[in-house]
Design a protein around this motif. Structure first.
Motif, PDB file in Angstrom:
ATOM      1  N   UNK A 165       0.849  -1.206   0.000  1.00 52.50           N
ATOM      2  CA  UNK A 165       0.000   0.000   0.000  1.00 52.50           C
ATOM      3  C   UNK A 165       0.881   1.252   0.000  1.00 52.50           C
ATOM      4  N   UNK A 166       0.241   2.363  -0.366  1.00 58.07           N
ATOM      5  CA  UNK A 166       0.987   3.620  -0.554  1.00 58.07           C
ATOM      6  C   UNK A 166       1.798   3.986   0.695  1.00 58.07           C
ATOM      7  N   UNK A 167       1.154   3.995   1.858  1.00 58.42           N
ATOM      8  CA  UNK A 167       1.873   4.439   3.073  1.00 58.42           C
ATOM      9  C   UNK A 167       3.014   3.479   3.404  1.00 58.42           C
ATOM     10  N   UNK A 168       2.752   2.184   3.218  1.00 57.33           N
ATOM     11  CA  UNK A 168       3.798   1.197   3.548  1.00 57.33           C
ATOM     12  C   UNK A 168       4.934   1.312   2.528  1.00 57.33           C
TER      13      UNK A 168
ATOM     14  N   UNK B 123      -6.482   1.935   1.602  1.00 56.48           N
ATOM     15  CA  UNK B 123      -5.428   0.909   1.489  1.00 56.48           C
ATOM     16  C   UNK B 123      -6.059  -0.464   1.714  1.00 56.48           C
ATOM     17  N   UNK B 124      -5.272  -1.540   1.469  1.00 58.25           N
ATOM     18  CA  UNK B 124      -5.855  -2.902   1.630  1.00 58.25           C
ATOM     19  C   UNK B 124      -6.233  -3.075   3.099  1.00 58.25           C
TER      20      UNK B 124
ATOM     21  N   UNK C 271      -6.712   1.841  -4.813  1.00 54.21           N
ATOM     22  CA  UNK C 271      -5.759   2.256  -3.773  1.00 54.21           C
ATOM     23  C   UNK C 271      -4.886   3.381  -4.356  1.00 54.21           C
TER      24      UNK C 271
ATOM     25  N   UNK D  72      -4.381   6.900  -5.662  1.00 61.77           N
ATOM     26  CA  UNK D  72      -5.040   8.220  -5.555  1.00 61.77           C
ATOM     27  C   UNK D  72      -5.109   8.926  -6.910  1.00 61.77           C
TER      28      UNK D  72
ATOM     29  N   UNK E 125      -1.933  12.156   5.183  1.00 59.41           N
ATOM     30  CA  UNK E 125      -0.751  11.262   5.142  1.00 59.41           C
ATOM     31  C   UNK E 125      -0.764  10.471   3.839  1.00 59.41           C
ATOM     32  N   UNK E 126      -2.004  10.048   3.430  1.00 62.93           N
ATOM     33  CA  UNK E 126      -2.150   9.258   2.204  1.00 62.93           C
ATOM     34  C   UNK E 126      -1.615  10.039   1.005  1.00 62.93           C
TER      35      UNK E 126
ATOM     36  N   UNK F  27       2.114  10.507   1.071  1.00 61.72           N
ATOM     37  CA  UNK F  27       2.951   9.316   0.849  1.00 61.72           C
ATOM     38  C   UNK F  27       2.948   8.897  -0.622  1.00 61.72           C
ATOM     39  N   UNK F  28       1.996   9.432  -1.410  1.00 57.25           N
ATOM     40  CA  UNK F  28       1.878   8.927  -2.796  1.00 57.25           C
ATOM     41  C   UNK F  28       2.900   9.643  -3.690  1.00 57.25           C
ATOM     42  N   UNK F  29       3.843   8.864  -4.244  1.00 57.33           N
ATOM     43  CA  UNK F  29       4.852   9.488  -5.135  1.00 57.33           C
ATOM     44  C   UNK F  29       4.218   9.835  -6.476  1.00 57.33           C
TER      45      UNK F  29
ATOM     46  N   UNK G  54       8.602  11.482   1.418  1.00 55.58           N
ATOM     47  CA  UNK G  54       7.310  10.761   1.347  1.00 55.58           C
ATOM     48  C   UNK G  54       6.969  10.155   2.710  1.00 55.58           C
TER      49      UNK G  54
END
Lengths: 359, 316, 290, 505, 292
Positions: free
Chosen positions: A206-209, C66-67, C227, C229, C267-268, C271-273, C287
């Protein structure tokens, strides 16, 4: 991809390397090929990675990027054969046709690898600590089990696992996907390898991980001044994690160079199309995305000459012969008869696109 | 972990009860009145009735069933209609004979199959692997009793090295006991070994395809070392299942070998009691076999727990 | 996550326009795990903890998470394949909670699903024509042959693809077949569960364009789950951010991406590159920072 | 670093034992001597294992075969040629009205439980047959009126009517002498006056008899005799070939005799038995009720070819239910010589040609072998035959023997002088009901010795002419033994396998 | 419905055929060939056999193989080759009955157990495992005692005893199929469980059934041979290789060929079906294969 028949002097090697075997070169790949039953899956791949340098290898499915990584490690699946030369600094022999005895001394010590699928990468019936300690004991970087175990705890802490002392005695099924990938990373970094090969290490996360694991990988490599070969299909990830990038399509490197250079002024038509298609913010007047027409042919069934010509809007008869490698810098260049004009602006894959420019 | 074990024990007990009911019901259906067969056909009606009464055959089904189960539980399975002798000791002897035969046979099978199976999987593409594979296919195709007959013809009657048949309790004459055990164990072990080899081969092949084997290679372990340290333990699960299945079927399956080598095992006892309509003995033998099979399955489950930590519960 | 989930008020004002395509009120879903210890039964898993939202007709509604955040469970409940533990779901104004399969006919006609993995979405043993026609067969429509040809054309495949098998097509083409199947019973609502996550970059764009064209042309209501964005941002008008079984934030795409209210959303997004951020110097460490 | 052993770590030990075992046995070199340890112990191979030791309640020949004359003894016994000899009775007299026998008994006989054998025991044994026995032979004692012990060594038995047959019956199981204090556990512990006692029974494998000290009579040669039981004829042969046994008592696979005949280490003895292999015909119901059809069957069988094919030519051709060892034997094989055309004609005349005959045979070696040949020969003579096998003893006994649900069957009647029981009795499975035949038998039984022979011969002729059944052949007594075994009985006429006469030269 | 963008049209079905054309493995070829030969022999035996296999011919007892009697004759003078030919019919009958019974009951049970909700699936499997407590030979002996020894009885018993293996295997396959998205799609399209089982589950587990059937065939042939050896198998006069083997045991040292010919016949058929099983397993999707 030798520009001219073999007689060409080694200096002007395909990937436009400057003088070969510079002092801090870690990995030198010359004319690497992978074939299965006569079909060529990877052809004429040349590149060098220096110590501490993070190089990305980007491409879609069937481009041969994973096979390139696996042939460097000597772990090609049954029936596939590697040709050409792969040299690693500090290792006397070539890695391509080395026998198991020699390769097993190199793997896990000089070269280490992180795989894509964390859920199946660890032995489900063996404690995590023992799987880490094993790589230390096999190469005798730790004298006995006790010290190997201590090192394992320390490594688990380095990759940011909560409560490493307990984690070392736990089994893989007691960890999440992200945590397991960090264990695999700990194993890879255990013996401070000269070269770390990552094959889509965060695709399944997942994105955060993903953010946390990418950070760990980059810091791990920087702390050890290890060279890194990072394979992925995600442009954003490669741009974030790597300094230099090579674009592969149809088993060949079609363009390579610094990330800033390749992603702002792409020269090869495929690179440009790829950047355009991956940019979800650039839409035409009807709100549609830029696309690359057609679909990726199955592995080994790419057209002769320029492998992209069956999907390239600018293809001409000339493209039927293999385009030469046009070096544009010490580690960069492209192989295209009709490259994008020098001054082309980023993201103008399809003429109707207005400037995206959004932050 | 304990929960899984408690559940397994419960399943085991229920299965035992249900199979005992099944066995008893099946026996009741069997034609041919046991008392009449015991006394011979020209016995008078009164004599038959008297024997039926003596064996409690005139009581209602449920009463008969309960007394039978009570007998089983207290290890006193009653007296046989035909031989008027205690069944308990007879069953014990026969079971011991069969366990010796099947046990040694399966041990030999493992000794043959484990190395051969692994070798065939590892050399799966090379000619040596193919040859071994063909050999094991041939081994599976030969009926066990044919192997027995051939072994007797060559080694016993032909060369005279070993006795052709017969059984001597180990306590009575250990050397003769061992000599008489060789040929039956060989014919049983080779055939079962060939079958087991095929399963081990496919189990090891599956394991070789696992990602964690590739991780082990990436750590610097040589292929064979990686297989031994990581692969075999995981390959053991399917193999243990097959072993249990083979053990279960052999309890009665070995009757063919018992018949060729004249060994008084459980299978032969079953055959004889069925032809003599010695129902009480048939019931007990079938029940013992059912109990053995269910016990073996239960043991297999506990072995799974030991091998595979995922089954021990307690997740992240 | 101490903060309370902030979500924009439900559909603004009284029900003026036609009834909502989908309206979900306070839906929860719990799963009972097998007993791990002898003494006390193992605690239930709260897949959904009180989810509410509404999707008016014709809107493109995105769900990001997220999952393990419960989005798949939510989808199955929307499609009437699973019953919520509590709360209610209405499709075109008709409550579908607690109904038995026979009474869910109208959901089958109005709402269809598109799946993620092209390899697993099509039955390898059936011809493409039969796959696309399956909803028609199940719902008893007639003269299916012409309809199938029409559908295949609509998703950019030749009609003769009908008598070929799924393994004879590339990932992108199989996703097109999956979409054709979803359109077969002329549904009003399409629920797409990560339809492009398993595709290569170049093919992804083609499929997204196809979905956009079809939604516009057939004025469908789209529920798009992912998942990723950036994909949701391109496709959807409104988006709901899910985390740990709850919707933590809802709003128009621009408003949520430009000015995220909830810390998890922030945060989501952080964190997304993206290519642009990377090129403008955002490193892996950046990130990772909250 | 602890090296992780393969999961078969435990098998190392067992593998070692198996390996050394192989070595040990190979080094044995000479033929494994098997069980025959000492010079005065003997191993005999047989086919049918007894179910228990109580022949008063359990039918079948296996128990008397092992125990009669060895563990139990009678007042009188039968010798090799079928003549009655003294055993516990030194002599006996028959009264003028041929109804009272006076026996003079031996003085010093003792039972294996120590009790002395007196006339009282004899009286007790004779009366017990009617009161406690349940097997069919018990009816042979019905003719006894009273038994009186005049003195410890003198017994007077009075019959209801004169019966030549009775004294002969006293040589069989009904004449076995029991001790008054030794009948509590007959099934497991037989108590008799004989030289042997049961030492051990490995059920399903072997019974070992040991010579008892303090035997009153002449001590037999062998100290211990082990009877080993083999279900499979080939296993029986192999046991002799590998020395596990010294004697095959009743060889059931004549085709393999060649392996012993021309082999100096063994000797083959062929004698006769009481076992007539009868093609029994169902006289009471079905197509075989028709006499002409039965005669057609007898003409259709080529007995010589049949015996050669299914029993390798061993055995004796007989025309009726009388074995050569009976005094009133006569050769009746010429009554129905093999004539296929006559058989066809008779079958057509009988009007039974259309019916399919059910040949239902027991799963016994001779029956299976002959069944195939009989079916083939009858079909060549125009009969329609369906062959099926019934598992022996249970299925055959209940289907054919008790319910007579058959048309034809093949079974060997091994009880001595069984013409009367098989064809004279009412409700017997053969269903032959001929008052004239029964009258002849009765006259024979009550007449003098000479009258007995003439009337029995007439009865046998009538039985054969009437084609009550077809007698395929008389099973031979095939004994194969090591060269040095002496005293082996040639014929098998009494129910007992008498071990007392055996020796080793 | 207009064709929206030209590029999509160009991207129509890829010209070449991507079916994973795996080469026909050796074992499939050899196994298939052997099975074909056995079927051929069985069919031929309906039409022609050199001699009448049941004809007893005392004068031609124990003849050596000759031009007239290709495999010689047995102790009743019956032609051995004709018996082998007729025996192939029994062998196939044995296989079909055993496999038929096991598949007809085992496969649906497996599918239902796979598709049913958790607890029902578990319950069915527990019942199924109970049947494992009665191994094949045990059932065959008990059935023979009740209904009398016959090929059909023996093979029904073998079939019943192998039901649990089929059920367990098919349930495994079904569980995998039920996880696939095309099943969820079918449910969303309104398909009932029965049609899903028939249209989606059965075709996708059929490869498992075929592989298990061929291996099951081999097991049945071996079981019939063992039963005949014990006297519970095919009764005379129907020729059966198992019984020929048993009858030949007596004549082993004078006419070993009486044991060799049926022995080889059994081994070849068993080998053929096992190889066919292996070949089919490699041929079908490896992911569904369960190395039984």
């Amino acid at each position: 991809m030798t520009p001219a028949p073999d007689t060409a002097p080694a200096t002007a090697s395909a990937s436009g390397q400057g003088s070969p075997d510079r002092p801090d070169d870690v990995l030198t790949v010359r004319n690497l090929g992978v074939t299965v039953g006569g079909r060529k899956l990877v052809e004429d791949v040349d590149f060098t990675i220096r110590a501490g340098e993070r190089v990305g290898l980007i491409g879609e499915s069937g481009s041969g990027k994973s096979l390139t990584a696996l042939s460097v490690m000597g772990l090609l699946p049954d029936g596939l054969r590697a040709t050409g030369s792969v040299r690693l600094a500090g290792v006397g022999h070539d890695l391509v046709d080395a026998d198991e005895a020699r390769m097993s001394r190199v793997r896990g010590k000089e070269i280490a690898m992180v795989f894509q699928e964390p859920m199946t990468a660890l032995n489900p019936t063996m404690k995590v600590g023992r799987q880490i300690a094993e790589v230390l004991l096999v190469h005798r970087t730790r004298p006995d089990r006790a010290s190997a175990r201590a090192a394992a705890v320390d490594l688990l802490a380095q990759v940011g696992l909560p409560d490493p002392a307990a984690a070392v005695d736990a089994y893989p099924h007691q960890f999440s996907g992200g945590q397991r990938q960090r264990v695999v990373l700990a194993i890879a970094l255990a013996n401070d390898p000269a070269l770390l090969v990552c094959d889509e290490p965060t695709t399944a996360l997942d994105v955060t991980v993903q953010a946390r694991v990418l950070d760990l990988i980059v810091r791990g490599v920087q702390d050890r001044r290890s060279a890194m070969l990072f394979i992925t299909h995600d442009l954003a990830v490669v741009a974030t994690a790597c300094e230099r990038v090579m674009v592969m399509y149809g088993g060949r490197v079609v363009e390579s160079g610094p990330v800033q250079e390749v992603f702002t002024r792409p020269r090869h038509r495929y690179t440009r199309g790829l950047i355009g298609a991956s940019d979800l913010t650039a839409v035409d007047d009807r709100g549609r995305l830029a696309t690359i027409p057609g679909s990726v042919p199955p592995a080994g069934r790419f057209p002769a000459g320029c492998v992209f010509r069956n999907r390239c809007a600018h293809a001409t008869e000339a493209c039927a012969t293999r385009p030469d490698w046009v070096p544009t810098g010490p580690d960069s260049g492209y192989a295209c008869f009709h490259p994008v004009a020098e001054s082309g602006v980023r993201g103008t894959a399809v003429p109707t696109n207005q400037e995206a420019g959004r932050g | 972990m304990i929960v899984r074990l408690v559940k397994r024990i419960a399943v085991l007990l229920v299965s035992l009860v249900v199979s005992s009911v099944l066995v008893f019901a099946f026996m009741a259906v069997l034609p041919g009145d046991p008392a009449r067969v015991a006394l011979g056909t020209s016995a008078s009606e009164t004599a038959v009735a008297q024997l039926r009464e003596q064996f409690g055959l005139d009581r209602p089904f449920v009463a008969q069933y309960l007394s039978w189960v009570h007998g089983l539980v207290t290890f006193d399975p009653g007296t046989s209609y035909i031989s008027h002798t205690e069944i308990g000791p007879q069953l014990a002897d026969r079971l011991q004979v069969t366990l010796w035969l099947v046990g040694a046979g399966m041990v030999l099978a493992c000794i043959l199959a484990v190395p051969m199976g692994i070798l065939m999987a590892v050399r799966h593409r090379r000619p040596s692997g193919l040859i071994l594979s063909a050999l094991s296919q041939a081994g599976v195709a030969v009926p066990a009793f044919l192997a027995g007959i051939l072994l007797i013809t060559v080694f016993a009657v032909g060369l005279g090295w070993l006795p052709a048949n017969g059984w001597t309790p180990p306590a009575q004459d250990p050397v003769l006991f061992l000599k008489q055990l060789v040929l039956p164990v060989l014919s049983l072990g080779m055939v079962q070994g060939a079958v087991l080899t095929r399963y081990i081969r496919s189990a090891v092949l599956d394991v070789l395809r696992e990602d964690y084997l590739r991780t082990a290679r990436a750590k610097g372990l040589r292929p064979m070392r990686a297989l031994v340290r990581h692969g075999l333990r995981n390959a053991a699960v399917p193999v243990v299942t097959v072993l249990a299945l083979q053990l279960a079927t052999l309890l009665v399956g070995a009757v063919v070998i018992e018949r060729v080598f004249v060994i008084p095992g459980l299978g032969s006892l079953l055959l004889d009691s069925v032809s003599n309509r010695d129902l009480i003995v048939v019931q007990d033998v079938v029940m013992i076999i059912a109990m053995a099979v269910l016990l073996v399955n239960f043991l297999v489950d506990t072995i799974y727990l030991m091998i595979d930590p995922r089954l021990r519960g307690g997740s992240s | 996550m101490a903060e309370q989930p902030t979500s924009a008020p439900l559909a603004p004002g009284p029900q003026t326009g036609p009834v909502d395509a989908i309206s979900v009120r306070d839906v929860t879903r719990d799963y009972r795990r097998p007993r791990a210890s002898v003494r006390r039964p193992s605690p239930p898993v709260h897949a959904l903890r009180g989810v509410s939202f509404a999707v008016p007709q014709g809107q493109r509604f995105g769900i990001v998470g997220e999952s393990g955040c419960g989005k798949s469970t939510l989808l199955r409940i929307l499609a009437g394949l699973d019953q919520p533990t509590s709360g209610s779901v209405a499709i075109d104004g008709r409550d579908i909670t607690g109904l038995r399969e026979r009474q869910l006919r109208f959901v089958r006609e109005r709402l269809q699903l598109v799946f993620q993995d092209p390899m697993s979405a099509l039955d390898p043993r059936m011809r493409v024509g039969d796959i696309v026609a399956e909803p028609l067969v199940a719902q008893g429509h007639r003269h299916r042959k012409e309809r199938v040809a029409e559908l295949l054309e609509a998703v950019g495949l030749r009609a003769d693809a009908a008598n070929r098998y799924p393994h004879q097509f590339s990932g992108g083409q199989r996703q097109r077949i999956s979409i054709a199947r979803a359109l077969a019973p002329r549904p009003k609502i399409i629920v797409a569960d990560e339809p492009v996550s398993a595709l290569d970059v170049s093919v992804r764009a083609q499929v997204l364009n196809l979905i956009a064209d079809l939604v516009d042309e057939l004025s469908l209501t789209l529920v798009f789950v992912s998942h990723d964005l950036s994909v949701v941002r391109h496709v959807c008008d409104r988006v709901a951010v899910m985390h740990d079984g709850q919707i933590v934030e809802t709003g128009s795409t621009e408003q949520v991406y430009e000015d995220p209210q909830h810390s998890y959303t922030r945060r989501l997004i952080a964190a997304a590159p993206t290519l642009d951020r990377a090129l403008s110097g955002v490193s892996a460490a950046d990130l990772n920072r909250e | 670093m602890r090296h992780h052993r393969r999961p078969t770590r435990g098998t190392g030990a067992i593998a070692a034992t198996l390996a050394c075992l192989l070595l040990a046995s190979c080094s044995a070199g000479s033929t494994a001597t098997g069980g025959s340890a000492g010079k005065n112990s003997l191993n005999i191979g047989l086919t049918a294992e007894p179910a228990n030791f109580d022949f008063t309640k359990t039918a079948g020949n296996a128990i008397p075969q092992a125990l009669l004359y060895n563990v139990y003894q009678n007042l009188v016994k039968l010798d090799q040629s079928g003549r009655i000899q003294p055993q516990l009775a030194t002599s006996w007299r028959l009264s003028k009205d041929r109804r009272t026998y006076t026996f003079h008994l031996v003085k010093n006989a003792t039972f294996s439980n120590g009790a002395r054998f007196t006339a009282e025991d004899a009286k007790f044994s004779i009366e017990r047959v009617s009161s406690d026995w349940t097997v069919a032979q018990k009816s042979q004692m019905d003719v006894v009126d009273t038994a009186r012990a005049v003195s410890p060594t003198e017994l007077k038995v009075t019959l209801k009517k004169p019966s030549n047959d009775w004294l002969y019956r006293m040589t069989t199981r009904v004449g076995a002498m029991f001790s008054r204090t030794g009948v509590s556990k007959l099934a497991t512990e037989p108590v008799g006056t004989g030289p042997y006692v049961v030492k051990r029974w490995n059920r399903g494998d072997s019974i070992t008899l040991a010579r008892r000290d303090g035997y009153w009579g002449r001590e037999p040669h062998f100290k211990s005799v082990t009877l080993k039981y083999f279900k499979d004829p080939t296993a029986l042969n192999n046991a002799l070939l590998t020395g596990t046994i010294n004697v095959i008592n009743d060889m059931q696979s004549p085709d393999t005799l060649y392996r012993f005949q021309n082999n100096p280490k063994y000797k083959v003895i062929e004698g006769s038995t009481n076992s007539e292999v009868v093609l029994s015909l169902n006289n009471s119901s079905g197509p075989m009720r028709n006499r002409k059809a039965r005669q057609a069957v007898r003409y259709a069988i080529d007995h010589k070819a049949l015996m050669d094919t299914c029993w390798a030519g061993r055995g004796k051709l007989i025309g009726s239910m009388v074995p050569p060892t009976d005094p009133w034997y006569q050769n009746l094989t010429n009554q129905y010589p093999y004539d296929r055309d006559k058989a066809k004609k008779l079958l057509k005349e009988s009007g039974e040609a259309g019916h399919t005959l059910r040949l239902r045979i027991p799963t016994l070696p001779y029956a299976i072998a002959c069944g195939t040949v009989v079916k083939s020969q009858l079909e060549q003579a125009g009969f329609k035959v369906k062959l099926d096998q019934l598992e022996f003893p249970a299925a055959w006994l209940s289907t054919v023997f008790k319910n007579a649900d058959y048309d034809m069957s093949i079974i060997g009647h091994l009880e001595p002088r069984d013409m009367q029981t098989v064809f004279g009795g009412k409700g017997y499975y053969t269903g032959y009901d001929n008052p004239e035949f029964r009258a002849l038998l009765q006259k024979a039984d009550q007449g003098t010795k000479k009258e007995q022979i003439t009337y029995m011969r007439a009865a046998a002729r009538l039985l054969s002419k009437d084609a009550a059944a077809d007698w395929l052949f008389l099973l031979p007594m095939l004994t194969v033994a090591d060269k040095d075994i002496t005293g082996l009985p040639v014929n098998y006429v009494s129910e007992s396998m008498d071990l007392t006469g055996l020796g080793r030269s | 419905m207009t064709v929206l963008d030209t590029e999509a049209a160009v991207a129509s079905a890829a010209p070449d055929d991507r079916r994973r054309r795996r080469p026909m493995t050796g074992s499939l070829l050899v196994g298939g060939f052997i099975v074909m030969v056995v079927f051929g022999l069985a069919l031929l035996s309906f039409v022609w056999t050199p001699h009448d296999p049941t004809l007893v011919n005392p004068s031609a007892r124990l003849e050596k193989p000759s031009l007239e009697y290709w495999f010689g004759t047995d102790k009743f003078g019956r032609d051995v080759f004709s018996q082998i030919l007729m025996g192939s019919r029994t062998t196939l009958f044995v296989g079909f009955v055993a496999v038929g019974v096991a598949a007809v009951v085992g496969v649906p049970l497996g599918i239902v157990a796979g598709m049913a909700p958790g607890w029902l699936g578990e319950l069915l499997m527990r019942g199924n495992d109970l049947l494992l407590a009665f191994p094949a030979l045990l059932l065959a002996i008990m059935f023979a005692a009740v209904y009398g020894a016959s090929t059909l009885v023996a093979m029904v018993a073998i079939g019943i005893a192998s039901i649990p293996h089929y059920a367990r295997l098919i349930r495994g396959g079904t569980l995998q199929v039920m996880k696939a998205e095309y099943v969820v799609a079918a449910r969303a399209a309104g398909r009932g469980p029965f049609s899903i089982g028939l249209r989606h589950v059965l075709p996708n587990v059929s490869s498992l059934v075929i592989v298990q059937a061929s291996v099951g065939f081999a097991i049945a042939v071996l079981a019939e041979a063992a039963l005949s050896f014990l006297g519970f198998g095919t009764p005379p006069p129907t020729p059966s290789w198992g019984r020929m083997l048993q009858e030949s045991q007596e004549m082993l040292s004078v006419a070993p060929r009486l044991a060799v010919f049926p022995g080889i016949a059994i081994a070849v058929v068993v080998l053929g079906f096992n190889l066919l099983g292996d070949g089919l397993r490699d041929r079908f999707d490896p992911k569904l294969e369960d190395h039984r």
